[in-house]
Design a protein around this motif. Structure first.
Motif, PDB file in Angstrom:
ATOM      1  N   LEU A 139      21.360 -19.671  -3.214  1.00 26.42           N
ATOM      2  CA  LEU A 139      21.205 -19.834  -2.290  1.00 26.42           C
ATOM      3  C   LEU A 139      22.201 -20.406  -2.187  1.00 26.42           C
ATOM      4  O   LEU A 139      22.608 -21.888  -2.284  1.00 26.42           O
ATOM      5  CB  LEU A 139      20.144 -20.767  -1.538  1.00 26.42           C
ATOM      6  N   ASP A 140      23.055 -20.489  -1.118  1.00 24.56           N
ATOM      7  CA  ASP A 140      24.705 -20.760  -0.570  1.00 24.56           C
ATOM      8  C   ASP A 140      24.255 -21.115   0.933  1.00 24.56           C
ATOM      9  O   ASP A 140      23.729 -20.910   1.934  1.00 24.56           O
ATOM     10  CB  ASP A 140      25.614 -20.032  -0.836  1.00 24.56           C
ATOM     11  N   THR A 141      25.290 -22.968   0.604  1.00 23.51           N
ATOM     12  CA  THR A 141      25.531 -24.090   1.482  1.00 23.51           C
ATOM     13  C   THR A 141      26.486 -23.969   2.285  1.00 23.51           C
ATOM     14  O   THR A 141      26.725 -24.256   3.253  1.00 23.51           O
ATOM     15  CB  THR A 141      24.874 -25.710   0.975  1.00 23.51           C
ATOM     16  N   ALA A 142      27.158 -22.580   1.109  1.00 21.20           N
ATOM     17  CA  ALA A 142      28.783 -22.500   2.497  1.00 21.20           C
ATOM     18  C   ALA A 142      28.422 -22.358   3.512  1.00 21.20           C
ATOM     19  O   ALA A 142      28.313 -21.228   4.538  1.00 21.20           O
ATOM     20  CB  ALA A 142      29.638 -21.665   1.505  1.00 21.20           C
TER      21      ALA A 142
END
Lengths: 481, 180
Positions: free
Chosen positions: B56-59
Motif C-alpha cells: 500500500l504505497d502512498t507515493a
C-alpha cells in the motif's frame, strides 16, 4: 466553460485509443525529413523522435492529423518543451511548407493548406487556451496567423476564421482570469487551511445537524462543491502530476503557481472534509449524540456513493478512520456498524482498491448511458486517480533507449486525463444551498491536537500509551497558554 | 499462503514509488498497468516459506494526509523511508512512526527504517549511524537501499515479511487473513 466541453467531447470519443484512422496515419511524404522516425504498431503510433512527432502535428496539403493525436501530443509535449517553443517550431514548419508550395507546381493549393493550419490552431486554442496566456505564445500565434493570411489575400475566409478564433481565445482567457480573480477574492482562509481551534468552542455553537439533518441533501451539497472544484481543473493541470516530478529531477521549474492552484485547492478540500467530519464527531459532548453524528455521516457517505461522488465518500470514511474518532470505542459500540462495514468494503485498499474500481466502472457505464445530468455524475477518488497517473509515469520511461519518445505511455496518460475531463464537465443537477455550503466550507475545523483533546475528554485514555500522549498533549497546551 | 499488506510511508521525493516499482515489477516493466488488481502484489519466498505481499504505497499522494490513518489501519507491516541525501526527510519520518503506533494502539508493530538513495553517497546528509541509532531506539531493523541501483530492495521486502511473521507468532488465535 461551455466551449471546452464541446471541444473535449469532439476531440476524443469515449473509445479513444489512439488508433490512427486509415489514410491519416502517414504524412503526405516528402515534406518532413523526420517523418520516417515515427513507429507504428498495428496502426497505433507508439514512438517517435520529438521532431517527427512535431511534424506529425502540422498539416500538409493532403494530410490532417487525427484529433486524438492533436490532443495527446499537445498535452504531452509540455513535458518536453514549453508550449510557446512548440508553437514556434510549428510556425517554422509552416513556413518551410509554404515556401515549398510557392516554389512548386501546387501553388493553387496554398489556400487549402492555410485553412488546415488555421483549423489546427483553432483546436489548440480551444483545448488549451491557457497555453496562450504567455506573451511569447501569443506573439508566435500572431506571427503564424499573419503568414497564413498572406496565402489567401483575395478571399476573406481564412481571415475570418482567424478573427473568430482569436476572439474566442481572448474570451476564454478573460473568463479564466476572471474566475481566478474571483477565487482569490472569495478565498477565505477557512476554505483551504481552516481556522484551527486550539481549544474547545462554546458548547452552544451549532453543529452540522443544526444546519442540515438530511443525509441525502448534505450529499447533494457535497457533490455540488466537488463539481464546482473539478470544473476548474484543466488537462494541463493534471499533466503537472507528470511534469512537476521531472522538474524536481532536473531542477527546472515549469508552470507557475496560479496553475497549480486549482489542484491544490481540490487536494485541500479532501483533507478539510475529513477533518470536518472528525471535528463534528469529536466535539459532541454526549455519547448518545456522538453516536447519532457517526450514523449521520455513515448515511451521508452512503448517499454520496449512490450519487457517484466517490471523492466525498472517501473523505468522509477517512475522517471516521482518523485516530481521534476511531479510538472512541464506547461510541462506536453503539453504532449500527453493518452499514459502515459495507462502505468500508467498497473503499478497502486491498487488491489495489479493486472493490472501488469495480464500483467506479459501474458508475462510468451508467454515466455513458445517461439521459439526465443526475445519472452522469462520476466523481472519482481524486488521490487514487493521481496515484494511478503517478505510477503510470513511474513505471514507463519518457524516452526509449533509441532516444524516441515513448508515445504509448502518453496515449495512456492522455486517455485517463481525458476520461477525467469528461467527468468534470457534468452540470450539477442539485440546486445550491448557500447556508449548507457556507457551513461546509467555513465551519471551524479542529487541529489534530484539538481533535485528540476533544477525543480524550469524551472517552478517557485506555492504556499507558494513550495516557502518556494525553499527558504530553496537556502539558504542551498548558505551556502554550 | 500467508498474505500481508505492507504500507510504505515517507515524505515526497524520497523514492518510495521507486522501491515499490522495483520490487513489484523487477525487470519486466513493460507489462504493468497500475490500475490492475495485482499491480502492487507479489509472491515472495522468505526462509523457504512462500507468502504474498501487497504494497500500500502512498507515493505521489502525500498531500492527502487525512487518508494516512486508513492506509495504516489496513497494513500489517510498515516501511518507513527517508532519503539519505535529505536531512528533512529523516526528520519527517519520526512523527510517522508515532502515528502508526497511535493508529495500531500497539508498540510492537512490524516496522523497518530505510535510508534510500545509497547510490548518491557523495551527497549524503544523514549518516548511517544516525539511521541506526533511530532504529535502535525504535527496536526495529535498519537498512540502506537504492532503488536505482537495485541495492537491498528484495532484502528489504523479505525482512519486513520476517518481521510480520515474528509479530504474528505469539498470538496464533488472531489470523490475519480473515478477509480472504
Amino acid at each position: 466553460m461551455p466551449q471546452t466541453s464541446v471541444v473535449f467531447s469532439s476531440i476524443l470519443g469515449p473509445s479513444c485509443s489512439g488508433q490512427v484512422q486509415p489514410g491519416m496515419g502517414e504524412r503526405g511524404g516528402g515534406a518532413g525529413g523526420g517523418s520516417g522516425d515515427l513507429i507504428f504498431q498495428d496502426g497505433h503510433l507508439i514512438s517517435g523522435s520529438l521532431e517527427a512527432l512535431m511534424e506529425h502535428l502540422v498539416p500538409t496539403v493532403d494530410y490532417y492529423p487525427d484529433r486524438t493525436y492533436i490532443f495527446t501530443f499537445l498535452l504531452s509535449s509540455r513535458v518536453f518543451m514549453p508550449p510557446h517553443d512548440l508553437l514556434a517550431r510549428v510556425g517554422q514548419i509552416c513556413v518551410e511548407q509554404k515556401q515549398q508550395l510557392e516554389a512548386g507546381p501546387e501553388k493553387a493549393k496554398l489556400k487549402s493548406f492555410s485553412a488546415k493550419i488555421v483549423q489546427l490552431l483553432k483546436e489548440w486554442t480551444e483545448a488549451f487556451p491557457y497555453d496562450f496566456q504567455d506573451e511569447k505564445a501569443m506573439a508566435e500565434l500572431k506571427a503564424i496567423t499573419h503568414r497564413v493570411t498572406q496565402c489567401d489575400e483575395e478571399n476573406g475566409t481564412v481571415k475570418k476564421a482567424i478573427a473568430q478564433m482569436t476572439q474566442s481565445l481572448l474570451l476564454s482567457l478573460a473568463a479564466r482570469s476572471q474566475l481566478q480573480e474571483l477565487r482569490e477574492k472569495l478565498r477565505p482562509p477557512a476554505v483551504d487551511k481552516g481556522p484551527i481551534l486550539k481549544t474547545k468552542p462554546p458548547a452552544a455553537q451549532k453543529d452540522i445537524l443544526g444546519v442540515c439533518c438530511d443525509p441525502l441533501v448534505l450529499a447533494q451539497q457535497l457533490t455540488h462543491i466537488e463539481l464546482d472544484r473539478v470544473s476548474s481543473i484543466y488537462p494541463e493541470d493534471l499533466m503537472q502530476i507528470v511534469s512537476h516530478m521531472d522538474s524536481l529531477d532536473n531542477h527546472r521549474c515549469r508552470g507557475d503557481l496560479t496553475k497549480t492552484y486549482s489542484l491544490e485547492a481540490y487536494d485541500n478540500w479532501f483533507n478539510c472534509l475529513s477533518m470536518l467530519v472528525a471535528t463534528e464527531v469529536c466535539r459532541v459532548v454526549k455519547k448518545k449524540h456522538r453516536t447519532r453524528m457517526l450514523e449521520f455521516f455513515i448515511d451521508v457517505a452512503r448517499e454520496c456513493f449512490n450519487i457517484g461522488n466517490f471523492n466525498s465518500m472517501m473523505a468522509i470514511i477517512s475522517g471516521m478512520n482518523l485516530s481521534p474518532v476511531a479510538r472512541l470505542k464506547k461510541t462506536w459500540s453503539k453504532v449500527k456498524t453493518a452499514k459502515f462495514d459495507v462502505l468500508e468494503h467498497h473503499m478497502d485498499p486491498s487488491s489495489n482498491f479493486c472493490n472501488y474500481r469495480t464500483a467506479l466502472q459501474g458508475a462510468t457505464q451508467r454515466s455513458q448511458m445517461a439521459n439526465s445530468s443526475r445519472e452522469k455524475i462520476v466523481i472519482p477518488v481524486f488521490n487514487l486517480f493521481v496515484k494511478d497517473i503517478y505510477f503510470l509515469h513511474k513505471i514507463h520511461t519518457n524516452h526509449l533507449p533509441n532516444g524516441h519518445i515513448n508515445f504509448k505511455k502518453f496515449w495512456e496518460i492522455s486517455r485517463q486525463i481525458h476520461e477525467f475531463m469528461t467527468w468534470t464537465q457534468v452540470e450539477c443537477p442539485f440546486e445550491k444551498d448557500k447556508k449548507i455550503q457556507s457551513y461546509l466550507l467555513t465551519a471551524p475545523i479542529y487541529s489534530e491536537e484539538a481533535l485528540f483533546v476533544a477525543s480524550f475528554e469524551s472517552e478517557g485514555p485506555e492504556n499507558h500509551m494513550e495516557k502518556d500522549s494525553w499527558k504530553t498533549l496537556r502539558t504542551t497546551l498548558l505551556n502554550r497558554a | 499462503m500467508r498474505e500481508y499488506k505492507v504500507v510504505v510511508l515517507g515524505s515526497g521525493g524520497v523514492g518510495k514509488s521507486a522501491l515499490t516499482v522495483q520490487f513489484v515489477t523487477g525487470t519486466f516493466i513493460e507489462k504493468y498497468d497500475p490500475t490492475i488488481e495485482d499491480f502492487y502484489r507479489k509472491e515472495i519466498e522468505v526462509d523457504s516459506s512462500p507468502s504474498v505481499l501487497e504494497i500500500l504505497d502512498t507515493a505521489g499522494t502525500e498531500q492527502f494526509a487525512s487518508m494516512r490513518d486508513l492506509y495504516i489501519k489496513n497494513g500489517q507491516g510498515f516501511i518507513l523511508v527517508y532519503s539519505l541525501v535529505n536531512q528533512q526527510s529523516f526528520q519527517d519520518i519520526k512523527p510517522m512512526r508515532d502515528q502508526i503506533i497511535r493508529v495500531k494502539r500497539y508498540e510492537k508493530v512490524p516496522v523497518i527504517l530505510v535510508g534510500n538513495k545509497v547510490d548518491l553517497e557523495s551527497e549524503r546528509e544523514v549518516s548511517s549511524s544516525e539511521g541506526r541509532a533511530l532504529a535502535e531506539e525504535w527496536g526495529c531493523p535498519f537498512m540502506e537501499t537504492s532503488a536505482k541501483s537495485k541495492t537491498m530492495v528484495d532484502e528489504l521486502f523479505a525482512e519486513i515479511v520476517r518481521q510480520m511473521n515474528y509479530a504474528a507468532q505469539p498470538d496464533k488465535d488472531d489470523p490475519c487473513c480473515s478477509a480472504c
